[in-house]
Design an enzyme around this catalytic site. Structure first.
Site, PDB file in Angstrom:
ATOM      1  N   ARG A   1       0.839  -1.202   0.000  1.00 39.17           N
ATOM      2  CA  ARG A   1       0.000   0.000   0.000  1.00 39.17           C
ATOM      3  C   ARG A   1       0.871   1.249   0.000  1.00 39.17           C
ATOM      4  O   ARG A   1       1.949   1.264   0.626  1.00 39.17           O
ATOM      5  CB  ARG A   1      -0.846  -0.045   1.282  1.00 39.17           C
ATOM      6  CG  ARG A   1      -1.828   1.093   1.468  1.00 39.17           C
ATOM      7  CD  ARG A   1      -3.011   0.940   0.599  1.00 39.17           C
ATOM      8  NE  ARG A   1      -4.115   1.782   1.025  1.00 39.17           N
ATOM      9  CZ  ARG A   1      -5.117   2.132   0.221  1.00 39.17           C
ATOM     10  NH1 ARG A   1      -5.152   1.722  -1.046  1.00 39.17           N
ATOM     11  NH2 ARG A   1      -6.099   2.871   0.659  1.00 39.17           N
TER      12      ARG A   1
ATOM     13  N   THR B   1      -8.996   0.791  -9.914  1.00 41.74           N
ATOM     14  CA  THR B   1      -8.279  -0.292  -9.260  1.00 41.74           C
ATOM     15  C   THR B   1      -8.467  -1.483 -10.179  1.00 41.74           C
ATOM     16  O   THR B   1      -9.386  -1.489 -10.984  1.00 41.74           O
ATOM     17  CB  THR B   1      -8.969  -0.573  -7.908  1.00 41.74           C
ATOM     18  OG1 THR B   1      -8.964   0.621  -7.163  1.00 41.74           O
ATOM     19  CG2 THR B   1      -8.306  -1.677  -7.112  1.00 41.74           C
TER      20      THR B   1
ATOM     21  N   THR C   1      -3.970  -0.599  -7.231  1.00 35.43           N
ATOM     22  CA  THR C   1      -4.789   0.569  -7.531  1.00 35.43           C
ATOM     23  C   THR C   1      -3.989   1.845  -7.704  1.00 35.43           C
ATOM     24  O   THR C   1      -2.913   1.991  -7.139  1.00 35.43           O
ATOM     25  CB  THR C   1      -5.823   0.786  -6.389  1.00 35.43           C
ATOM     26  OG1 THR C   1      -6.673   1.873  -6.716  1.00 35.43           O
ATOM     27  CG2 THR C   1      -5.158   1.062  -5.049  1.00 35.43           C
TER      28      THR C   1
ATOM     29  N   ASN D   1      -6.191   4.388  -7.244  1.00 41.03           N
ATOM     30  CA  ASN D   1      -7.367   4.990  -6.629  1.00 41.03           C
ATOM     31  C   ASN D   1      -8.307   5.524  -7.707  1.00 41.03           C
ATOM     32  O   ASN D   1      -9.126   4.798  -8.202  1.00 41.03           O
ATOM     33  CB  ASN D   1      -7.007   6.050  -5.589  1.00 41.03           C
ATOM     34  CG  ASN D   1      -8.222   6.373  -4.731  1.00 41.03           C
ATOM     35  OD1 ASN D   1      -9.053   5.497  -4.509  1.00 41.03           O
ATOM     36  ND2 ASN D   1      -8.354   7.596  -4.277  1.00 41.03           N
TER      37      ASN D   1
ATOM     38  N   GLU E   1      -3.919   8.182  -3.871  1.00 40.26           N
ATOM     39  CA  GLU E   1      -4.381   7.346  -2.746  1.00 40.26           C
ATOM     40  C   GLU E   1      -4.589   8.154  -1.472  1.00 40.26           C
ATOM     41  O   GLU E   1      -5.234   7.675  -0.529  1.00 40.26           O
ATOM     42  CB  GLU E   1      -3.357   6.244  -2.491  1.00 40.26           C
ATOM     43  CG  GLU E   1      -3.974   4.901  -2.160  1.00 40.26           C
ATOM     44  CD  GLU E   1      -4.666   4.274  -3.366  1.00 40.26           C
ATOM     45  OE1 GLU E   1      -5.861   3.978  -3.261  1.00 40.26           O
ATOM     46  OE2 GLU E   1      -4.016   4.112  -4.398  1.00 40.26           O
TER      47      GLU E   1
ATOM     48  N   ASP F   1      -7.895   8.264   0.285  1.00 41.49           N
ATOM     49  CA  ASP F   1      -8.419   7.194   1.143  1.00 41.49           C
ATOM     50  C   ASP F   1      -8.220   7.499   2.624  1.00 41.49           C
ATOM     51  O   ASP F   1      -8.720   6.771   3.485  1.00 41.49           O
ATOM     52  CB  ASP F   1      -7.779   5.847   0.792  1.00 41.49           C
ATOM     53  CG  ASP F   1      -8.511   5.156  -0.364  1.00 41.49           C
ATOM     54  OD1 ASP F   1      -9.605   5.613  -0.725  1.00 41.49           O
ATOM     55  OD2 ASP F   1      -7.987   4.165  -0.898  1.00 41.49           O
TER      56      ASP F   1
ATOM     57  N   SER G   1      -7.879   1.013   3.316  1.00 41.58           N
ATOM     58  CA  SER G   1      -8.332   0.513   2.017  1.00 41.58           C
ATOM     59  C   SER G   1      -9.532  -0.405   2.212  1.00 41.58           C
ATOM     60  O   SER G   1      -9.835  -0.828   3.331  1.00 41.58           O
ATOM     61  CB  SER G   1      -7.180  -0.278   1.398  1.00 41.58           C
ATOM     62  OG  SER G   1      -7.597  -0.957   0.244  1.00 41.58           O
ATOM     63  N   SER G   2     -10.194  -0.715   1.116  1.00 42.09           N
ATOM     64  CA  SER G   2     -11.242  -1.741   1.136  1.00 42.09           C
ATOM     65  C   SER G   2     -10.853  -2.945   0.289  1.00 42.09           C
ATOM     66  O   SER G   2     -11.651  -3.875   0.129  1.00 42.09           O
ATOM     67  CB  SER G   2     -12.551  -1.177   0.585  1.00 42.09           C
ATOM     68  OG  SER G   2     -12.996  -0.116   1.377  1.00 42.09           O
TER      69      SER G   2
ATOM     70  N   GLY H   1     -13.438  -1.458  -6.857  1.00 40.64           N
ATOM     71  CA  GLY H   1     -14.758  -0.926  -6.489  1.00 40.64           C
ATOM     72  C   GLY H   1     -14.801  -0.139  -5.199  1.00 40.64           C
ATOM     73  O   GLY H   1     -15.895   0.116  -4.676  1.00 40.64           O
TER      74      GLY H   1
HETATM   75  O1  DON Z   1      -7.943   1.101  -1.507  1.00 39.55           O
HETATM   76  C1  DON Z   1      -9.115   1.310  -1.769  1.00 39.55           C
HETATM   77  O2  DON Z   1     -10.042   0.811  -1.164  1.00 39.55           O
HETATM   78  C2  DON Z   1      -9.438   2.215  -2.939  1.00 39.55           C
HETATM   79  N1  DON Z   1      -8.359   3.127  -3.198  1.00 39.55           N
HETATM   80  C3  DON Z   1      -9.718   1.359  -4.120  1.00 39.55           C
HETATM   81  C4  DON Z   1     -10.175   2.165  -5.298  1.00 39.55           C
HETATM   82  C5  DON Z   1     -11.018   1.378  -6.194  1.00 39.55           C
HETATM   83  O3  DON Z   1     -11.295   0.232  -5.984  1.00 39.55           O
HETATM   84  C6  DON Z   1     -11.577   2.078  -7.350  1.00 39.55           C
HETATM   85  N2  DON Z   1     -12.069   1.140  -8.304  1.00 39.55           N
HETATM   86  N3  DON Z   1     -12.829   1.166  -9.119  1.00 39.55           N
END
Ligand code: DON
Length: 584
Positions: free
Chosen positions: A119, A393, A411, A413, A432, A435, A464-465, A485
Site C-alpha cells: 500500500r 483499481t 490501484t 485509486n 491514494e 483514502d 483501504s477496502s 470498487g
Molecule cells: O484502496 C481502496 O479501497 C481504494 N483506493 C480502491 C479504489 C477502487 O477500488 C476504485 N475502483 N474502481
C-alpha cells in the site's frame, strides 16, 4: 538453502540478503544478458508435482492473459505470472494497472498463506489538515487530482519482494512482456479511450496528463517509450531502482515544488509481509486482506453474520426485497465498525480478533431484524470505545498447476490516479491520499467517512477496502477472488461468494447476477448498477419499504478462479473486458 535464480540487482540497489546471493550457475545466467530460457527451479520447489490439470488466470484484459501464457510456458509459477501480469497491466490497462500506485497480494504457496502489503504511504511532510483551507474547509479535489494527492508508491517494491521470495523465473523474464508492450505498443480498444476521455476532463489544465495520454485513442497502436525505459531500468537493476535510482530522481523532480514525496520517502518505502486475516466459514478457510485494508474483515463479518442469520435468510429469494433489507442491515454494521476501528495497523492496534470473533458477530447479527424500519435506529460501532485506536483499481487471480495461488488487487485509486505523469518516466502517480479521512466526518470519493484512526499522518497508510481473497478447503485452494470498487469491493465479493456457495450458482452465473450496494452513509440508500439496474416491481417495493435508490457507475469487475477437484475454472466479470484462461 534455496537457490535464487533472479538477476542480481546492481549496486547501489543491492538490498537483498546473503540468502539471495546467486550461485555460480545463476550468476552465469544473469551475466548472459537477455537469457530468457526457463530458469532452474528454486530448491524449495525443486521437485514440484502438478496437483491440478492446468494453470489458470482471470485477468482484466487480454494482453495480460497473453503474458500469463508466456510465463507459464517458460516454467513460471503463480507468483511469476502475477508479477508479470501486474507489470503488463501498468502498460495496457493504465487507468488502474500501475507502477505508481500500490496494493495487496494474497499468496498461497507450497501449502501456506501469505499476505504482502504494498500500500502507498503518506509522505513524511504530510499533515493531518493538509487538504483544508484557512477556514478549515476541505479544498475540493485536492486529495484527488494533482501532486498533493500522491502517496509514496508501493507497487514496484511489492512485486520485487513477491518475486524474490517466491518466483522461479528470473526477474528480467517477468518484466519482458510489459517492456515489449510499452516498446512495440498495443492496440487501444474503445473502452480504454472512454476511460481516458472521462479522466482527461478532470485533469484538464491541472496536470500534465495529456502530454502523455492524448494519443490514447481507439484503434491506435499506443507506444510508451519512456515507460519502456523505466521498466527496462527496473528489469536490469532490480525493484529498488524505482526508489533509489534514476526513476526515483525523476519522481522527485516531478514532485519538486508541487508535491510532498521526497527521495527520503522513496528510500524508506518497503512493502510489508503481514499475517493475512483468516476465518473458518461454511467448511472453508477464508484468507484475505488484513489492515490497512478493511476488506478482509468486512468480508468475513458479512459472511459470518449472514450465516448466523440462516433462519431469517432461509427460503428468501436472492435479491428480493426482504433479502436486500437483511443484507443492508448487515452492511450498516460492517461500515460502522470500519469507520471507527480500522486504519494503518502500524499506527493503531486494530482489534482484528474482536471484529471477526464469532460471539461478537452473533450478537451483531442478532440486531438485524426482518421488520426493522430503514434508518429508524442509528447503527453504532459494535465494540464501544474499544480503541482510540469512481475510481480505479484492478484485480487478477492466478493459480498454477502446483496448487499455488495469487489473488492481487492494486490501484491508482481514481482513474489514472492523480493524473500526474512522471516526466521522463512515463507513468502516472496515484491519488491514494483520498483514502485518508481528509476531514473527520466528511466522506471521501466513495462516500465513506472515518475518524482519527485514518487521518493523514507522516508515513501512515490510508485505509483501504481492497480484499484479494483465497478460500481453502482441506488446505487446498478452492477459490481465488477479488475486485476493484472502493467501498463496494467486499460487498461485491460477498455477493459473488454467497451466489456460489449459498445459491450453488456456476461461476459465470454468480458473476452475472445483479449486485447492489449499501453502506452506513448515506442512510437508507441502496445503490444499483448499470449492468443490471434495479427497476420495476423490485424498485417500487424497496422504495415502499423506506429505501432510496441511487444509481452508481460501477459495481466491480470481479475476477475469480474456482478450483473443482483438479480442474481450475476461471471466470471474468461480464461487467468488464476481462478474460479467464486455462493453460494445459
Ligand atoms: O484502496 C481502496 O479501497 C481504494 N483506493 C480502491 C479504489 C477502487 O477500488 C476504485 N475502483 N474502481
Amino acid at each position: 538453502m534455496s537457490v535464487p535464480t533472479h538477476d542480481a540487482p546492481r549496486a547501489p540497489f543491492a538490498s537483498f540478503s546473503f540468502a539471495r546471493m546467486l550461485t555460480a550457475a545463476a550468476v552465469f545466467a544473469a551475466l548472459s544478458g537477455s537469457f530468457v530460457a526457463p530458469a532452474p527451479a528454486l530448491a524449495k520447489t525443486a521437485t514440484p508435482k502438478a496437483v491440478l490439470d492446468a494453470s489458470a488466470v482471470a485477468v482484466p484484459d487480454r494482453y495480460s492473459a497473453d503474458t500469463a501464457q508466456q510465463i507459464f510456458a517458460a516454467g513460471g509459477n503463480a507468483v511469476d505470472a502475477a508479477v508479470a501480469i501486474a507489470f503488463t497491466l501498468a502498460v495496457t490497462y493504465p487507468d488502474a494497472g500501475n507502477i505508481g500506485g500500490g496494493g495487496f497480494m494474497t499468496v498461497f504457496m507450497d501449502g501456506k498463506p501469505y499476505f504482502l502489503d504494498y500500500r502507498e504511504r503518506a509522505p513524511q511532510q504530510a499533515t493531518r489538515d493538509m487538504y483544508l483551507d484557512d477556514k478549515g474547509s476541505l479544498v475540493p479535489g485536492m486529495s484527488l487530482v494533482g501532486h498533493r494527492a500522491v502517496g509514496v508508491p508501493g507497487t514496484v517494491d511489492g512485486m520485487w519482494q513477491a518475486q524474490q521470495r517466491f518466483g522461479k523465473l528470473k526477474w528480467k523474464q517477468v518484466l519482458a512482456p510489459a517492456i515489449r508492450y510499452a516498446t512495440e505498443g498495443f492496440q487501444v480498444e474503445p473502452w480504454l479511450q472512454k476511460r481516458h476521455d472521462d479522466a482527461a476532463k478532470s485533469f484538464a489544465g491541472k496536470t500534465n496528463f495529456d502530454v502523455y495520454f492524448s494519443n490514447l485513442k481507439a484503434g491506435v497502436t499506443f507506444r510508451q517509450p519512456e515507460l519502456a525505459q523505466t521498466l527496462t531500468r527496473i528489469a536490469s537493476d532490480g525493484g529498488r531502482e524505482f526508489y533509489e535510482g534514476r526513476t526515483a530522481d525523476l519522481i522527485v523532480r516531478q514532485m519538486y515544488g508541487h508535491g510532498l514525496v521526497t527521495r527520503q520517502d522513496l528510500i524508506q518505502y518497503k512493502a510489508v509481509w503481514r499475517q493475512p486475516v483468516t476465518a473458518e466459514w461454511n467448511g472453508y478457510r477464508i484468507v484475505s486482506a488484513p489492515p490497512p485494508s478493511s476488506g478482509g474483515i468486512g468480508l468475513i463479518q458479512m459472511l459470518k453474520m449472514k450465516a448466523d442469520l440462516k433462519p431469517a435468510f432461509d427460503g428468501l429469494e436472492l435479491n428480493s426485497v426482504p433479502y436486500i433489507h437483511l443484507i443492508a442491515q448487515i452492511e450498516d454494521r460492517v461500515f460502522a465498525d470500519r469507520q471507527q476501528y480500522m486504519g494503518d495497523p502500524d499506527s493503531y492496534k486494530v482489534p482484528v480478533g474482536k471484529l471477526i470473533d464469532d460471539a461478537y458477530l452473533a450478537q451483531r447479527a442478532d440486531e438485524v431484524k426482518p421488520d426493522a424500519v430503514p434508518g429508524a435506529t442509528p447503527v453504532n460501532p459494535g465494540l464501544g470505545d474499544a480503541m482510540p485506536e469512481k475510481a480505479q483499481t484492478t484485480h487478477f487471480s492466478v493459480v498454477d498447476k502446483w496448487g499455488n495461488a495469487v489473488s492481487n488487487t492494486y490501484t491508482l485509486n481514481g482513474p489514472f490516479g492523480a493524473g500526474v505523469v512522471v516526466d521522463g518516466g512515463g507513468f502516472v502517480l496515484n491519488d491514494e491520499m483520498d483514502d485518508f479521512v481528509t476531514k473527520p466526518g466528511e466522506p471521501n470519493q466513495s462516500g465513506v467517512t472515518g475518524n482519527e484512526v485514518n487521518t493523514v499522518a507522516p508515513g501512515r497508510r490510508p485505509l483501504s477496502s481492497m480484499a484479494p481473497t483465497i478460500l481453502l478447503k482441506d488446505d487446498k485452494v478452492s477459490l481465488v477472488i477479488g475486485t476493484p470498487g472502493s467501498s463496494r469491493i467486499f460487498t461485491s465479493i460477498f455477493q459473488v461468494i454467497t451466489n456460489l456457495y449459498d445459491f450453488n450458482m456456476a461461476p459465470a452465473d454468480a458473476l452475472a447476477a445483479m449486485r447492489f450496494h449499501h453502506q452506513l452513509l448515506p442512510q437508507k440508500t441502496i445503490y444499483w448498477e448499470p449492468y443490471q439496474p434495479i427497476t420495476g416491481e423490485l424498485a417500487e417495493q424497496l422504495q415502499a419499504s423506506g429505501y432510496t435508490l441511487a444509481g452508481q457507475q460501477f459495481n466491480g469487475d470481479v475476477q475469480l478462479i474456482r478450483v473443482d477437484g483438479a480442474n481450475p475454472e476461471p471466470a471474468a466479470d461480464p461487467r468488464g473486458v476481462g478474460v479467464g484462461r486455462v493453460f494445459h
